[in-house]
Design an enzyme around this catalytic site. Structure first.
Site, PDB file in Angstrom:
ATOM      1  N   HIS A   1     -20.454  -6.942 -34.068  1.00  0.00           N
ATOM      2  CA  HIS A   1     -19.945  -8.354 -34.207  1.00  0.00           C
ATOM      3  C   HIS A   1     -18.772  -8.362 -35.253  1.00  0.00           C
ATOM      4  O   HIS A   1     -18.861  -7.890 -36.221  1.00  0.00           O
ATOM      5  CB  HIS A   1     -21.303  -8.900 -34.593  1.00  0.00           C
ATOM      6  CG  HIS A   1     -20.604 -10.495 -34.870  1.00  0.00           C
ATOM      7  ND1 HIS A   1     -20.518 -11.575 -33.706  1.00  0.00           N
ATOM      8  CD2 HIS A   1     -20.342 -11.573 -36.084  1.00  0.00           C
ATOM      9  CE1 HIS A   1     -20.235 -12.844 -34.053  1.00  0.00           C
ATOM     10  NE2 HIS A   1     -20.094 -12.720 -35.333  1.00  0.00           N
TER      11      HIS A   1
ATOM     12  N   GLY B   1       0.885  -1.185   0.110  1.00  0.00           N
ATOM     13  CA  GLY B   1      -0.054  -0.250   0.105  1.00  0.00           C
ATOM     14  C   GLY B   1       0.726   1.321   0.108  1.00  0.00           C
ATOM     15  O   GLY B   1       1.990   1.174  -0.113  1.00  0.00           O
TER      16      GLY B   1
END
Ligand code: FAD
Ligand code: NAI
Length: 466
Positions: A445, A272
């Protein structure tokens, strides 16, 4: 007087430089102060950009080694040149940081190089190479970012024990690396070195990788990264670290309380980051911090001093470049007298592993804890024509929608180009779309985005290709 500004921005990361541009666009006289010689902050210099450059190079090598044969492409003596990967990374960083100088000039933002601190709430002291100057600020935007957290028994020596900054600039690929922290940095940089042949073991105190993400993404992510060679030791307690003759010996207790030692040439500590708020003399301006050292702000980014604002990694919230940028834009608008407010519910998060992992909105576990009724739609990349043609069929899209209203509450993707696909999901959340809205939108598509459409259809059990 020359050195009187409507707004002085401290820090030139994604928060600071973007806030400076927006404030200037809105007619303010703006200055930016940066302590380093290059602009761009953590993100451009030692964060998002260099990590993505190395991820790209290492992924190309890994893909050539593992997947090109199935496309009918073969090599002899495939090898990588790590110094060229590093040179390329540096060129990418240079191109972008130079671009920030261009943007500052174009927007009439005055650049000061030096370390800034508060003399009073209206005077900023800038120190650089032994010289000091004062500039006068009607308003101040604190955008000083964050730095890596150090473990007390594992101090960064920048040789064996590394933060992400050093791990991005190694001159050679080590034979072995221990990564402490299976969060975003650990998985991204662990992937870089693992792909290049380094033996990488990731240790984490938590029982799973990426502990805040949706549980299905965590499970699939761990499975796929393991299949690429990363090793995980989770639920461990790291206790000690001794370096002897260039090797680190890490003592830890595993999930069954057995004491173990892991030896590694390099240790990346990625547990962190913490806010960069020391050295600003905030007490001189009565700006208050919370217990985690973050600047306390209200929902207008105003600190405890009414002309001083703060944004980005140095305030609470996710430490992400795009969160920092959006906060800075809104903060600049507020300083310029506009009405604006940040929407924290639609900030996407992306992990740039392969495949990528991306999320926006609420996770299944958050929704379960809140007691809300929801439906889940899921669709796999395995059944998508484009993914099959690409040879990238790992992963899925998971959409969670309100059971009563069908409103999309969370979208979680692991799969090819998840970092790009998540943008559609973020827009769906921003516009409060229903799953049906997403499902009825025509998707080209063959594209990967059809997996989102199918997952949206699946929310109401109408998927066509399942
Ligand atoms: P910073 O970028 O940290 O900038 C703050 C600036 O302030 C610095 O330049 C600093 O030198 C300057 N400064 C500090 N104090 C002073 C002072 N007193 N005077 C003058 N200047 C000062 N986020 C993502 O969204 N996507 C990613 O892919 C991503 N990858 C990352 C990879 C790594 C390895 C790391 C470490 C971080 C990554 N992040 C990523 C996080 C991202 O870098 C931060 O969220 C982002 O940089 C925060 O922006 P900021 O402007 O608040 O702070
Ligand atoms: P992180 O918060 O993502 O992960 C830290 C991990 O360390 C957690 O899994 C935690 O359980 C573990 N941990 C903490 N203390 C430990 C200990 N003593 N022993 C063992 N494990 C321990 O933090 P990380 O990876 O350092 O990243 C810092 C920040 O940078 C993050 O907030 C992230 O948002 C940002 N970042 C974002 C990226 C992106 O958007 N793609 C890439 C890299 C960083």
């Amino acid at each position: 007087m020359e050195n009187i500004f409507d707004l002085v921005v401290i820090g030139s990361g994604p928060a600071g430089y973007v806030g400076a541009i927006r404030a200037s666009q809105l007619g303010l006289k703006v200055a930016i102060v940066e302590k380093y010689n290059t602009l761009g902050g953590t993100c451009l210099n030692v964060g998002c950009i260099p990590s993505k450059a190395l991820l790209q190079s290492s992924e190309k090598f890994y893909s050539a080694k593992r997947h090109f044969a199935e496309h009918g492409i073969s090599f002899q003596n495939l090898k990588y040149d790590f110094s060229q990967m590093q040179n390329r990374k540096s060129d990418v960083v240079k191109q972008l940081t130079t671009g920030i100088n261009y943007l500052m000039n174009k927007n009439d933002v005055t650049i000061f190089t030096g370390s800034a601190s508060f003399e009073t709430e209206n005077f900023i002291k800038i120190e650089y190479e032994g010289k000091t100057q004062l500039i006068n600020a009607k308003n101040v935007m604190i955008a000083t970012g964050s730095k890596p957290i150090e473990l007390p028994f594992m101090k960064f020596d920048k040789d064996v024990i590394l933060s992400s900054t050093e791990a991005l600039s190694l001159s050679d690929v080590p034979e072995s690396m221990a990564v402490i922290g299976a969060g975003v940095i650990g998985l991204e940089l662990g992937s870089v070195y693992s792909r290049l042949g380094c033996d990488v073991t990731v240790l984490d105190a938590s029982e799973s990788i990426l502990s805040v993400m949706d549980k299905d993404l965590r499970a699939e992510g761990q499975k796929l990264l393991q299949s690429q060679g990363l090793r995980f030791s989770l639920g461990v307690s790291v206790k000690s670290c001794q370096v002897s003759e260039g090797v680190a010996y890490i003592g830890f207790e595993d999930s069954e309380s057995n004491l173990k030692t892991l030896a590694a040439q390099k240790v990346l500590v990625a547990v962190g980051r913490k806010p960069n708020t020391d050295g600003l003399s905030l007490e001189n301006a009565s700006v208050e911090l919370n217990a985690r050292g973050q600047v306390i702000i209200d929902d207008q980014f105003r600190t405890s001093q009414s002309n001083i604002f703060a944004v980005g990694d140095c305030v609470p919230g996710p430490m992400l470049a795009h969160k920092a940028e959006e906060e800075a834009i809104i903060c600049a608008e507020i300083i310029a007298g506009h009405k604006a407010k940040m929407n924290y519910a639609t900030i996407p998060g992306v992990v740039y592993t392969h495949p990528e992992i991306a999320s926006v909105g609420l996770t299944e576990q958050e929704l379960t804890a809140s007691g809300k009724d929801f439906n889940i739609g899921k669709f796999s990349f395995k059944a998508n024509g484009r993914a099959i043609a690409m040879g990238e069929t790992e992963g899925f899209v998971k959409i969670i929608a309100d059971k009563v209203t069908d409103r999309v509450l969370g979208v979680h993707i692991i799969g090819p180009n998840a970092s790009e696909l998540i943008a559609e999901a973020a827009i769906a959340l921003e516009f409060s779309s229903s799953a049906e809205d997403l499902a009825k939108s025509v998707h080209a598509h063959p594209t990967l985005s059809e997996v989102l459409k199918e997952a949206a259809l699946d929310v109401n059990k109408l998927s066509l290709h399942k």
